[in-house]
Design an enzyme around this catalytic site. Structure first.
Site: not given
Ligand code: ARG
Length: 377
Positions: A109, A199, A247, A249, A355
């Site tokens: 992040d 981020d 995010h 990813d 992450c």
């Molecule tokens: N917000 C995403 C989800 O719940 C998770 C991604 C978390 N990524 C990170 N780089 N902290 O599907």
């Protein structure tokens, strides 16, 4: 540090040489702040309360993080770890006070590696304003060890009340799905445009193309700042049909040249899909996660799609959470060696295998994987 340090990474699939793996120690359910909504009455943290995550959860997460680090080292990859701060401390700038910090499990992040550059992102939570300090010992050592490393930091944000839409969460959570998606598509969310905010984990690196997700933590100014900062790249702002974008990813995950994994529940916009198709990329819809919303670990603020949050060791090898067998099978079917890694205990600390890491060195040079233009892309 064992191998000599050479900061170099242009994408998420070239053979991995050095990586940072985060730590769970000291992580907090952070004190209330405008950008963050936490409400876990069943797990001891009703809205407005805060405090350290329970010791047994920290120990279980640390065990999985250490196990992952050992697995990577066993494959010849150098692994560096951040230094946690006392995240229970109150912090302040001349313009605000925040009762606690957060943690340093998800380095993804905070830091963005593009070629020989490591960029510290602005972050957009007050509780994460000082998180870069956990990585400074490593960044300093890279800077001293590698003459070619470029060390950059985006403008530190002010994060005054002017950076946040007052009352956003109550208003937004009361909306229906369609209205929420409209707001996401327009990036009319928690952040104002008072200052650039992003981020690093909202950026997906694919050689000459960088895809920046506009999200709950990345605004249009943040995207513009990234675009201006990387003039040699094509930098695209993207959104998905995801009511709570945070995010990129677990939504859009490149696996190797020509193949990207997509969360089908969070549709990409047709023009983005057109850009990939025109350039002969296959967009593979990821197998549904094994977990449901109801059986996520407690205090987890991520979705079951964390299953997709995988780490590539090279274009043929991917680390996948060990219980996510449908995804593993799907990827084996595509010729990948799948390395299973137990990791769900880490989720409440901020994410999955992608992450929890940040690439410092991969083989390979800058390449253009998208020779053809399409629409706004
Ligand atoms: N917000 C995403 C989800 O719940 C998770 C991604 C978390 N990524 C990170 N780089 N902290 O599907």
């Amino acid at each position: 540090m064992n191998n000599p340090v050479r900061v170099n990474s242009w994408n998420s699939w070239d053979p991995l040489r050095r990586i940072i793996v985060g730590r769970a120690a000291g992580t907090m359910v952070q004190a209330p702040e405008p950008a963050v909504f936490r409400d876990w009455p069943q797990d001891g943290f009703p809205r407005g309360t805060y405090g350290p995550l329970p010791d047994d959860m920290v120990a279980a997460a640390e065990e999985q993080l250490d196990g992952f680090a050992a697995l990577l080292r066993g494959r010849g990859i150098a692994v560096d770890r951040p230094e946690p701060l006392d995240f229970s401390r109150r912090t302040e700038t001349p313009e605000w006070t925040q009762d606690t910090m957060f943690g340093c499990m998800p380095p993804r992040d905070v830091l963005l590696t593009v070629g020989s550059e490591i960029l510290e992102s602005t972050m957009s939570y007050r509780s994460r304003w000082f998180e870069y300090l956990c990585y400074r010992p490593l960044l300093e050592s890279y800077f001293h060890a590698d003459e070619a490393m470029r060390w950059e930091a985006a403008p530190k944000p002010r994060l005054t009340d002017a950076s946040f839409h007052a009352g956003f969460w109550d208003e937004f959570e009361a909306l229906g799905f369609d209205e929420q998606i409209q707001r996401v598509r327009a990036n009319d969310l928690c952040l104002t445009e008072a200052e650039p905010l992003f981020d690093a984990a909202d950026v997906c690196r694919m050689g000459k193309d960088l895809f920046v997700q506009l999200s709950l933590v990345t605004n249009r100014g943040g995207y513009r700042w990234i675009r201006q900062h990387f003039p040699e790249h094509r930098v695209h702002a993207v959104t998905f049909d995801n009511t709570h974008p945070l995010h990129i990813d677990a939504t859009w995950v490149p696996l190797r040249p020509g193949l990207v994994l997509h969360c089908g529940e969070r549709a990409a916009d047709p023009e983005m899909l057109g850009y990939f198709k025109t350039n002969d990329w296959e967009v593979l819809e990821a197998a549904a996660p094994r977990r449901t919303r109801d059986d996520l670990p407690k205090l987890c603020f991520c979705s079951p799609w964390l299953a997709m949050n995988i780490l590539s060791l090279d274009p043929n090898t991917v680390c996948v959470e060990e219980s996510e067998r449908d995804l593993a099978e799907q990827l084996s079917g595509r010729g990948f060696e799948v390395v299973p890694v137990p990791f769900w205990n880490v989720a409440p600390f901020g994410g999955g295998l992608h992450c929890a890491t940040v690439d410092i060195e991969r083989d390979g040079e800058l390449q253009d994987y998208f020779p053809h233009r399409y629409g706004r892309f």
